[in-house]
Motif scaffolding. Structure first.
Motif, PDB file in Angstrom:
ATOM      1  N   UNK A 207       4.032  -4.793  -2.900  1.00 37.96           N
ATOM      2  CA  UNK A 207       3.400  -3.495  -2.529  1.00 37.96           C
ATOM      3  C   UNK A 207       2.130  -3.562  -2.920  1.00 37.96           C
ATOM      4  N   UNK A 208       1.371  -4.150  -4.008  1.00 38.70           N
ATOM      5  CA  UNK A 208      -0.076  -4.468  -3.905  1.00 38.70           C
ATOM      6  C   UNK A 208      -0.604  -5.001  -2.810  1.00 38.70           C
ATOM      7  N   UNK A 209      -0.236  -5.947  -2.449  1.00 38.58           N
ATOM      8  CA  UNK A 209      -0.772  -6.923  -1.262  1.00 38.58           C
ATOM      9  C   UNK A 209      -0.590  -6.124  -0.092  1.00 38.58           C
ATOM     10  N   UNK A 210       0.358  -5.267   0.039  1.00 43.93           N
ATOM     11  CA  UNK A 210       0.455  -4.485   1.369  1.00 43.93           C
ATOM     12  C   UNK A 210      -0.895  -3.372   1.397  1.00 43.93           C
ATOM     13  N   UNK A 211      -0.879  -2.751   0.267  1.00 41.20           N
ATOM     14  CA  UNK A 211      -2.100  -1.931   0.108  1.00 41.20           C
ATOM     15  C   UNK A 211      -3.542  -2.295   0.593  1.00 41.20           C
ATOM     16  N   UNK A 212      -3.489  -3.702  -0.037  1.00 44.86           N
ATOM     17  CA  UNK A 212      -4.769  -4.470   0.346  1.00 44.86           C
ATOM     18  C   UNK A 212      -5.086  -4.827   1.775  1.00 44.86           C
ATOM     19  N   UNK A 213      -3.971  -5.073   2.522  1.00 49.22           N
ATOM     20  CA  UNK A 213      -3.858  -5.424   3.770  1.00 49.22           C
ATOM     21  C   UNK A 213      -4.560  -4.258   4.618  1.00 49.22           C
ATOM     22  N   UNK A 214      -3.972  -2.987   4.165  1.00 48.18           N
ATOM     23  CA  UNK A 214      -4.237  -1.874   4.922  1.00 48.18           C
ATOM     24  C   UNK A 214      -5.592  -1.478   4.648  1.00 48.18           C
ATOM     25  N   UNK A 215      -6.234  -1.677   3.310  1.00 47.43           N
ATOM     26  CA  UNK A 215      -7.758  -1.308   3.175  1.00 47.43           C
ATOM     27  C   UNK A 215      -8.533  -2.211   3.884  1.00 47.43           C
TER      28      UNK A 215
END
Length: 216
Positions: A207-215
């Protein structure tokens, strides 16, 4: 005459610790001369230590340079899969072999570490100590060696899953459940509790990595 000059083993430990605590992060270039100056070690043991770290896949080649390795999604998934199974085995064996003193230490660690919730950096260090204590309580030297390598590789992840909102408190509750199962000598429950703990940590990191990709 004995020499006080650091050995190859010392150089290896110094570089490994620097990676572990985040002095050198994934993608950072490691220069032999700079490392020798930083740690006060001659270039020969530094060179040998770098070769060893490269063999262990903690460093990788970028042209002629060596950089701290980074893990892609598949490598991270593979690492967590292996860690989940090995950690589960360690908890199972700890439930079977841990002395009363070792169980008491685990309980005290959970209680002490509760004060670190909200401080992800320090909690991450405490988390590693807690897991290493379970590894030792398994009383299986070969398992301890394998888990040590797994945890070294975990240092290649630039962030900790404990930085996610609310994860610290949840992780501590999970630790408490793991210790309770070990203390009760319930091998199945201890193994499952620790394996679930690792699974939740992996999902949190995804989930952390997914948020980074979105940003980005």
């Amino acid at each position: 005459m004995n020499s006080s000059r650091p050995t190859q083993k010392d150089a290896y430990a110094l570089i490994l610790e620097a990676i572990d605590v985040g002095v050198y992060k994934p993608g950072d270039r490691l220069v032999e001369s700079d490392l020798a100056e930083r740690f006060g070690v001659s270039r020969t043991p530094i060179r040998e230590a770098l070769q060893r770290l490269e063999t262990q896949s903690l460093l990788e080649r970028d042209g002629r340079s060596l950089i701290v390795a980074s893990l892609d999604h598949n490598q991270m998934a593979e690492l967590y899969m292996v860690r989940r199974e090995l950690e589960g085995l360690a908890a199972r064996l700890a439930a079977r072999h841990a002395t009363e003193e070792e169980v008491k230490v685990l309980r005290e660690m959970v209680e002490t570490d509760n004060a670190l919730v909200g401080n992800p950096t320090e909690l991450a260090k405490a988390n590693r100590r807690f897991h290493e204590q379970i590894h030792l309580a398994s009383h299986n030297r070969y398992l301890v060696q394998q888990l040590d390598l797994v945890h070294r590789t975990m240092a290649l992840m630039a962030t900790t899953s404990l930085a996610a909102e609310g994860r610290g408190e949840i992780a501590q509750n999970e630790h408490d459940g793991i210790v309770a199962a070990i203390a009760a000598r319930d091998e199945d429950a201890a193994a499952e509790a620790l394996k679930e703990h690792i699974s939740v940590a992996f999902m949190t990191r995804l989930k952390q990595d997914a948020k980074k990709r979105i940003k980005s």
